[in-house]
Scaffold this active site. Structure first.
Site, PDB file in Angstrom:
ATOM      1  CB  CYS A   1      -0.987  -0.028   1.158  1.00 51.86           C
ATOM      2  SG  CYS A   1      -2.353   1.146   0.938  1.00 51.86           S
TER       3      CYS A   1
ATOM      4  CG  ASP B   1      -0.284 -12.632  28.776  1.00 49.97           C
ATOM      5  OD1 ASP B   1      -0.482 -13.512  27.919  1.00 49.97           O
ATOM      6  OD2 ASP B   1      -0.745 -11.481  28.677  1.00 49.97           O
ATOM      7  CB  SER B   2       1.442 -13.946  35.068  1.00 56.05           C
ATOM      8  OG  SER B   2       0.249 -14.537  35.534  1.00 56.05           O
ATOM      9  CB  THR B   3      -0.102 -19.073  33.889  1.00 51.01           C
ATOM     10  OG1 THR B   3      -0.987 -18.522  34.856  1.00 51.01           O
ATOM     11  CG2 THR B   3       0.000 -20.572  34.100  1.00 51.01           C
TER      12      THR B   3
ATOM     13  CD  GLU C   1      -1.926  -6.013   5.796  1.00 49.11           C
ATOM     14  OE1 GLU C   1      -1.986  -4.795   6.017  1.00 49.11           O
ATOM     15  OE2 GLU C   1      -1.528  -6.489   4.710  1.00 49.11           O
TER      16      GLU C   1
ATOM     17  CG  HIS D   1      -3.935  -3.375   3.349  1.00 45.66           C
ATOM     18  ND1 HIS D   1      -2.925  -2.946   4.186  1.00 45.66           N
ATOM     19  CD2 HIS D   1      -4.447  -2.256   2.782  1.00 45.66           C
ATOM     20  CE1 HIS D   1      -2.839  -1.622   4.138  1.00 45.66           C
ATOM     21  NE2 HIS D   1      -3.769  -1.186   3.285  1.00 45.66           N
TER      22      HIS D   1
END
Length: 509
Positions: free
Chosen positions: A79, A225-227, A169, A167
């Site tokens: 683009c 995430d933290s796990t 994507e 595009h």
């Protein structure tokens, strides 16, 4: 695996999508602002230029120095990138007579072109631009056209430089993933080695080398995430990882004990700290949502600091930072305007004097889940909905009391359990209940009531940046509403939130 693909960000809303599509091909990539091109750019195997909200004809348009890339590294310009290459290399870019936005179809594709290998004529693509390329740059060879766009794709003769006006994507470009694979694998020869298994092996080795025998402290939230970060670190350093799970009194019903039991079954070294009273005392009388977040953040820091001092000789603080957080902090325009401050362990102050380790900082959310699955983490835990750091405090509008927390915990439990019982939980990205600062008149039996109103919220999304409300079945909503009103003392009315983001946010505060 490092330095496989560089994506230069010109400020497009779709840049993260490019990275996600490349990662889906099991290819590692990084996003960097167009004005901060890495010095080692020649070590990348391919470069992609993103789109942009700018016009190349504007005075303030992004104007990067591509001399270290052009003709030296295979490049795909998307683009704005395609217009940039044309405008500054002998071509002509003009304002389009009609804004080219939305679905289009490739009417003509040049034969025997590797970029369009296995892509049929009439393939649907997604356009999003107000300028159009009237004349190709020097050495340009037209590869594809649509009904309205003559130069929908081109390449530069004598070099591996390709440009497309659409595009690839976005979901609406039907063969976009194939085009990206053609460019990256068939043209640039990039190996498809970025797998969850490879990430785990590489990251565990890097963590062992970096941390050695030092101690690491990590604040667990019970979230994905933290796990996953904790399990990765545990694989690398074992007993030298110290996890702290703080109950701020604003968790879901029974969540503190349930999550602790879940962690024990995973072999993690976790200490549960019940600081409910400390947090509720700090929040007493406060109604402003930003002030609530600050009080919770500061109290968390105090509790976490107290507990961290109980562990001798800690060197590192581990965080569950993921790639969208990293991109946001280094984006073309810098961090976006604060809609609401985010409560995260990342807000810990300098006085703690700990070095930071972030094992997930290069992963998107869906990749975090795949990595967790590779390490054998329970799918139920990996599939958990996001839950705000300040917990129920920002779902109780107005001041916080222990009674209001009790009411909302009961309502939330009925709603979430109902979603699970009706097999709707996994179809929803995030769900929760909000306690409104409103009383409404009702009738229970023969008596008049004047009690609380709760709102239910369920949204579908991929990353939380945008979200739409979920059209839950009427009979489900009817059942949940009746159950809440009958079982939760203090509530006599239930409403359902049908607002999308934007203009609303997912949470109410």
């Amino acid at each position: 695996m490092q330095n496989n693909v560089l994506i230069l960000d010109f400020g497009s809303q779709y840049t993260q999508l490019i990275a996600r599509r490349v990662r889906e091909l099991n290819i590692y990539c990084e996003i960097h602002p167009y004005n901060k091109i890495p010095e080692n750019v020649n070590t990348f195997k391919a470069v992609i230029l993103s789109g942009s909200p700018f016009s190349v004809r504007a005075e303030d348009a992004p104007h990067p120095d591509l001399s270290q890339i052009r003709g030296k590294v295979p490049m795909l310009a998307v683009c704005y990138g395609a217009q940039y290459l044309a405008h500054f290399n002998g071509g002509k870019v003009e304002a389009s007579e009609i804004r080219e936005y939305g679905r289009a179809n490739l009417a003509v594709i040049k034969d025997q072109e590797l970029l369009f290998d296995e892509i049929p004529e009439n393939s649907q693509v997604w356009m999003s631009h107000s300028d159009t390329i009237k004349e190709l740059p020097q050495g340009g060879v037209r590869l594809a056209s649509t009904q309205d766009v003559l130069n929908a794709a081109y390449r530069i003769e004598g070099e591996q430089t390709f440009a497309i006006q659409f595009h690839p994507e976005v979901y609406h470009s039907q063969d976009g993933k194939q085009l990206l694979e053609n460019f990256l694998v068939k043209i640039a020869g990039v190996a498809q080695e970025w797998t969850p298994e490879a990430f785990v092996d590489m990251t565990v080795n890097e963590l062992r080398e970096k941390i050695g025998s030092d101690k690491v402290v990590l604040g667990l939230s019970g979230g994905v995430d933290s796990t996953v970060a904790a399990v990765l670190l545990h694989k690398a350093i074992g007993k030298n990882l110290y996890c702290i799970f703080v109950n701020n009194g604003l968790l879901r019903k029974d969540e503190f004990s349930n999550v602790l039991n879940q962690y024990k079954g995973m072999g993690l070294n976790v200490k549960g700290v019940d600081s409910s009273k400390r947090f509720l005392d700090a929040l007493a009388g406060i109604s402003d949502p930003e002030e609530k977040r600050k009080k919770i953040g500061n109290t968390f820091i105090d509790v976490f600091d107290d507990e961290a001092h109980e562990i001798t000789d800690v060197t590192y603080l581990a965080q569950g930072t993921i790639y969208p957080d990293v991109i946001e902090s280094i984006s073309v325009n810098g961090p976006s305007a604060t809609i609401k401050s985010h409560h995260n362990v990342g807000g810990l102050p300098d006085f703690m004097k700990l070095k930071i380790v972030e094992p997930l900082r290069m992963l998107f959310k869906d990749e975090v889940r795949r990595v967790g699955g590779e390490m054998g983490i329970d799918p139920e835990l990996l599939g958990r909905h996001p839950f705000p750091g300040p917990g129920l405090a920002i779902r109780i509008l107005g001041d916080i009391t222990a009674e209001k927390v009790r009411i909302l915990q009961e309502v939330d439990h009925i709603f979430i359990q109902g979603l699970k019982d009706w097999n709707l939980y996994d179809k929803v990205w995030q769900a929760g209940a909000i306690l409104l600062p409103v009383n409404s008149v009702g009738v229970m039996g023969d008596e008049r009531t004047y009690e609380k109103v709760v709102a239910l919220r369920a949204v579908e999304s991929t990353d939380g940046m945008t979200a739409d409300w979920v059209n839950l079945p009427y009979d489900f909503l009817q059942k949940i509403s009746n159950t809440i009103i009958n079982r939760v003392k203090g509530v006599n009315r239930v409403v359902y939130d049908i607002s999308s983001k934007p203009p609303a946010t997912i949470e109410w505060e």
